[in-house]
Motif scaffolding. Sequence first.
Motif, PDB file in Angstrom:
ATOM      1  N   CYS A  15       0.783  -1.278  -0.058  1.00 36.95           N
ATOM      2  CA  CYS A  15       0.066  -0.126  -0.259  1.00 36.95           C
ATOM      3  C   CYS A  15       0.688   1.187  -0.120  1.00 36.95           C
ATOM      4  CB  CYS A  15      -0.938  -0.135   1.224  1.00 36.95           C
ATOM      5  SG  CYS A  15      -0.062   0.048   2.686  1.00 36.95           S
ATOM      6  N   GLY A  16       2.038   1.145  -0.402  1.00 34.73           N
ATOM      7  CA  GLY A  16       2.881   2.259  -0.309  1.00 34.73           C
ATOM      8  C   GLY A  16       3.095   2.762   0.939  1.00 34.73           C
ATOM      9  N   PHE A  17       3.021   1.935   2.197  1.00 37.58           N
ATOM     10  CA  PHE A  17       3.188   2.257   3.378  1.00 37.58           C
ATOM     11  C   PHE A  17       4.344   3.170   3.963  1.00 37.58           C
ATOM     12  CE2 PHE A  17       4.685   1.646   7.891  1.00 37.58           C
ATOM     13  CZ  PHE A  17       3.281   1.815   8.606  1.00 37.58           C
ATOM     14  N   MET A  18       5.684   2.879   3.290  1.00 36.39           N
ATOM     15  CA  MET A  18       6.789   3.706   3.697  1.00 36.39           C
ATOM     16  C   MET A  18       6.723   5.038   3.063  1.00 36.39           C
ATOM     17  SD  MET A  18       8.093   1.725   5.794  1.00 36.39           S
ATOM     18  CE  MET A  18       9.552   2.928   6.107  1.00 36.39           C
ATOM     19  N   ASN A  19       6.150   5.136   1.751  1.00 35.41           N
ATOM     20  CA  ASN A  19       5.919   6.582   1.039  1.00 35.41           C
ATOM     21  C   ASN A  19       5.175   7.460   2.037  1.00 35.41           C
ATOM     22  OD1 ASN A  19       7.917   5.978  -0.724  1.00 35.41           O
ATOM     23  ND2 ASN A  19       6.211   4.982  -2.328  1.00 35.41           N
ATOM     24  N   ARG A  20       3.846   6.656   2.453  1.00 41.93           N
ATOM     25  CA  ARG A  20       2.771   7.475   3.101  1.00 41.93           C
ATOM     26  C   ARG A  20       3.477   8.242   4.209  1.00 41.93           C
ATOM     27  NH1 ARG A  20      -3.081   5.455   4.900  1.00 41.93           N
ATOM     28  NH2 ARG A  20      -3.862   7.522   5.636  1.00 41.93           N
ATOM     29  N   PHE A  21       4.209   7.434   5.182  1.00 43.08           N
ATOM     30  CA  PHE A  21       4.647   8.140   6.214  1.00 43.08           C
ATOM     31  C   PHE A  21       5.831   9.042   6.090  1.00 43.08           C
ATOM     32  CE2 PHE A  21       2.329   4.746   8.397  1.00 43.08           C
ATOM     33  CZ  PHE A  21       1.977   5.404   9.650  1.00 43.08           C
ATOM     34  N   ASP A  22       6.625   8.823   4.894  1.00 47.37           N
ATOM     35  CA  ASP A  22       7.587   9.531   4.671  1.00 47.37           C
ATOM     36  C   ASP A  22       7.069  11.142   4.134  1.00 47.37           C
ATOM     37  OD1 ASP A  22       9.720   8.038   5.729  1.00 47.37           O
ATOM     38  OD2 ASP A  22      10.037   6.928   3.488  1.00 47.37           O
TER      39      ASP A  22
ATOM     40  N   ASP B 146      -8.592  12.279  12.437  1.00 43.62           N
ATOM     41  CA  ASP B 146      -9.827  12.197  12.883  1.00 43.62           C
ATOM     42  C   ASP B 146     -10.314  10.880  13.002  1.00 43.62           C
ATOM     43  OD1 ASP B 146      -9.792  15.028  12.788  1.00 43.62           O
ATOM     44  OD2 ASP B 146     -10.946  15.322  10.917  1.00 43.62           O
ATOM     45  N   LYS B 147     -10.047   9.694  12.329  1.00 46.72           N
ATOM     46  CA  LYS B 147     -10.495   8.718  12.442  1.00 46.72           C
ATOM     47  C   LYS B 147      -9.844   8.046  13.432  1.00 46.72           C
ATOM     48  CE  LYS B 147     -11.787   4.426   9.750  1.00 46.72           C
ATOM     49  NZ  LYS B 147     -11.869   3.757   8.607  1.00 46.72           N
ATOM     50  N   TYR B 148      -8.442   8.193  13.755  1.00 50.62           N
ATOM     51  CA  TYR B 148      -7.753   7.414  14.774  1.00 50.62           C
ATOM     52  C   TYR B 148      -8.508   8.114  16.023  1.00 50.62           C
ATOM     53  CZ  TYR B 148      -4.151   6.768  18.199  1.00 50.62           C
ATOM     54  OH  TYR B 148      -3.636   6.393  19.405  1.00 50.62           O
TER      55      TYR B 148
ATOM     56  N   ARG C  85      -6.918   0.596  11.663  1.00 47.83           N
ATOM     57  CA  ARG C  85      -8.123   0.820  11.149  1.00 47.83           C
ATOM     58  C   ARG C  85      -8.141   2.169  10.439  1.00 47.83           C
ATOM     59  NH1 ARG C  85     -12.205  -0.602  15.907  1.00 47.83           N
ATOM     60  NH2 ARG C  85     -13.878  -0.061  13.946  1.00 47.83           N
ATOM     61  N   ALA C  86      -7.528   3.075  11.177  1.00 44.65           N
ATOM     62  CA  ALA C  86      -7.631   4.635  10.889  1.00 44.65           C
ATOM     63  C   ALA C  86      -6.523   4.771   9.393  1.00 44.65           C
ATOM     64  CB  ALA C  86      -6.785   5.455  11.724  1.00 44.65           C
ATOM     65  N   LEU C  87      -5.842   3.902   9.321  1.00 44.62           N
ATOM     66  CA  LEU C  87      -5.198   4.241   8.107  1.00 44.62           C
ATOM     67  C   LEU C  87      -5.599   3.579   6.704  1.00 44.62           C
ATOM     68  CD1 LEU C  87      -1.421   3.335   9.446  1.00 44.62           C
ATOM     69  CD2 LEU C  87      -2.479   5.467   8.861  1.00 44.62           C
ATOM     70  N   ASN C  88      -6.751   2.650   7.071  1.00 43.67           N
ATOM     71  CA  ASN C  88      -7.458   2.152   5.593  1.00 43.67           C
ATOM     72  C   ASN C  88      -6.430   1.528   4.757  1.00 43.67           C
ATOM     73  OD1 ASN C  88     -10.116   3.428   6.178  1.00 43.67           O
ATOM     74  ND2 ASN C  88      -9.374   5.275   5.470  1.00 43.67           N
ATOM     75  N   LEU C  89      -5.746   0.426   5.344  1.00 44.04           N
ATOM     76  CA  LEU C  89      -4.987  -0.651   4.659  1.00 44.04           C
ATOM     77  C   LEU C  89      -5.650  -1.626   3.938  1.00 44.04           C
ATOM     78  CD1 LEU C  89      -2.334  -0.379   7.753  1.00 44.04           C
ATOM     79  CD2 LEU C  89      -2.263   0.637   5.682  1.00 44.04           C
TER      80      LEU C  89
ATOM     81  N   ALA D 266       2.326  10.230  16.491  1.00 46.39           N
ATOM     82  CA  ALA D 266       1.963  11.023  15.460  1.00 46.39           C
ATOM     83  C   ALA D 266       1.511  10.273  14.420  1.00 46.39           C
ATOM     84  CB  ALA D 266       3.220  11.695  14.969  1.00 46.39           C
ATOM     85  N   VAL D 267       0.415  10.447  13.610  1.00 40.37           N
ATOM     86  CA  VAL D 267      -0.317   9.662  12.469  1.00 40.37           C
ATOM     87  C   VAL D 267      -0.594  10.612  11.224  1.00 40.37           C
ATOM     88  CG1 VAL D 267      -1.315   8.082  13.947  1.00 40.37           C
ATOM     89  CG2 VAL D 267      -2.500  10.040  13.215  1.00 40.37           C
ATOM     90  N   PRO D 268      -0.592  10.185   9.891  1.00 38.98           N
ATOM     91  CA  PRO D 268      -0.790  10.759   8.843  1.00 38.98           C
ATOM     92  C   PRO D 268      -1.934  11.833   9.078  1.00 38.98           C
ATOM     93  CG  PRO D 268      -0.188   8.798   8.085  1.00 38.98           C
ATOM     94  CD  PRO D 268      -0.420   8.647   9.480  1.00 38.98           C
ATOM     95  N   THR D 269      -1.992  13.117   8.718  1.00 37.00           N
ATOM     96  CA  THR D 269      -2.895  14.046   8.752  1.00 37.00           C
ATOM     97  C   THR D 269      -4.240  13.655   8.541  1.00 37.00           C
ATOM     98  OG1 THR D 269      -1.291  15.641   8.942  1.00 37.00           O
ATOM     99  CG2 THR D 269      -3.646  16.562   8.471  1.00 37.00           C
TER     100      THR D 269
END
Length: 446
Positions: free
Chosen positions: A222-229, A435-437, A280-284, A428-431
Amino acid sequence: MTSLARVKEAVVVTPSEPTPSCVLSLSAVDSQLFLRFTIEYLLVYSTRPNTNQSATATHVKEALAKALVPYYPLAGRVRPKPDGSSLEVVCRAQGAVFIEAVSDRAVSEFQNAPRYVTQWRKLLSLQVADVLKGAPPLVVQLTWLKDGAAALGVGFNHCICDGIGSAEFLNTFADLAAGKHGLGEFRHKPVWDRHLMDPQPKSIITPRHQNHPEFNSVPDLCGFMNRFDNERLSPTSVIFNKRYITELKSLALSMSRLGSESNFTSFEVLSGHVWRSWARALNLPSNQILKLLFSVNVRQRVKPSLPDGYYGNAFVLGCAQSSAKDLAEKGLGYAAGLVKRAKERVGEEYVRGVVESVSGESMAIPDAVGVLIVSQWSRLGLDRVDFGMGRPVHVGPICSDRYCLFLPVDDDDDDDGGQGESVKVMVAVPTSAVDKYELLVNSPYS
């Protein structure tokens, strides 16, 4: 809110008495690639009447010089060994750094998470980018806030000590500053003995092969690393009081397959709940493999147990693993059970297997795909660090990042009577997922 902190003084503090001139080897566990960074603490103290700031700063600086006598490696410099096999500390009383600063912040501004991950960066002005390039392994910054309160930022080279070791040093340092003890009056003297966390001769122990999933790679679906970077991270903090934690334990037990005689610890249910909410908030994708990594103190899990006062890195990573689908659908009991079993796997042979894995040419490092790392600062004793200004009203990191931190809470106003059971969870979570987290983590039955 601004980020200003003006440095008044920055000096190198050396041990107040002569210390050994030597080169000390760090252990295989100390030398791990993923530990080559700085642990950064932020302790905030409320305003106290009639505080003499100049005298307090002098007492803290003098106490630092005294504490560096028994903890003299923290006044040394870390470097790779010539053969590159591990790390060592050159001890020549080079010194630690002490900084005094002033800020336009007030103590009340630390009650919640910062608005962005580096907002409190200036409260530890010296940021060490590479801990192996001759930087001091210890930096202390005392910052006076605008309302007379104080913030203490402390940075430790993680190669020299773990959370337990750094907290023991801080309490020694603080007691000296407050005049509670002299150097010869502490119950546990610091112990080096880093060979105890090195690989043992094969004639002594030959660990059976064990699976260490923290070192195994999983596909990034899911491009996990790119999302957090690439996506901006937003700090969040939620306080769980004793009543809430008890509710989580009951819910987890009702949903688990454990027998009625089994119980969950606060750490197991909080970790499981936060991990599920985060995932669940990340919709993986449902088939993305996720891992929860957390440190397990092994001081009493190896034979012989490590001596009191051992302040080196004495932990391994526990690893709970699940698909995103199972984590979401099987509930809190499933997640807490994974954490519980991951803890139970850590015994003597498991620890020695990790030591072998991170030693020599292999230098195994944890995989980062799909990973949430939990670090339990709430049990380190950081909330007891009193420099003569009382106990801290806030304990946390200088910068909030992907690590999920369990932090101690000042329970004076706790609705459960101040039993010291509350835990603040900061991550810290992706912006886009904030809200969902926050909705999920505050809704245990969802």
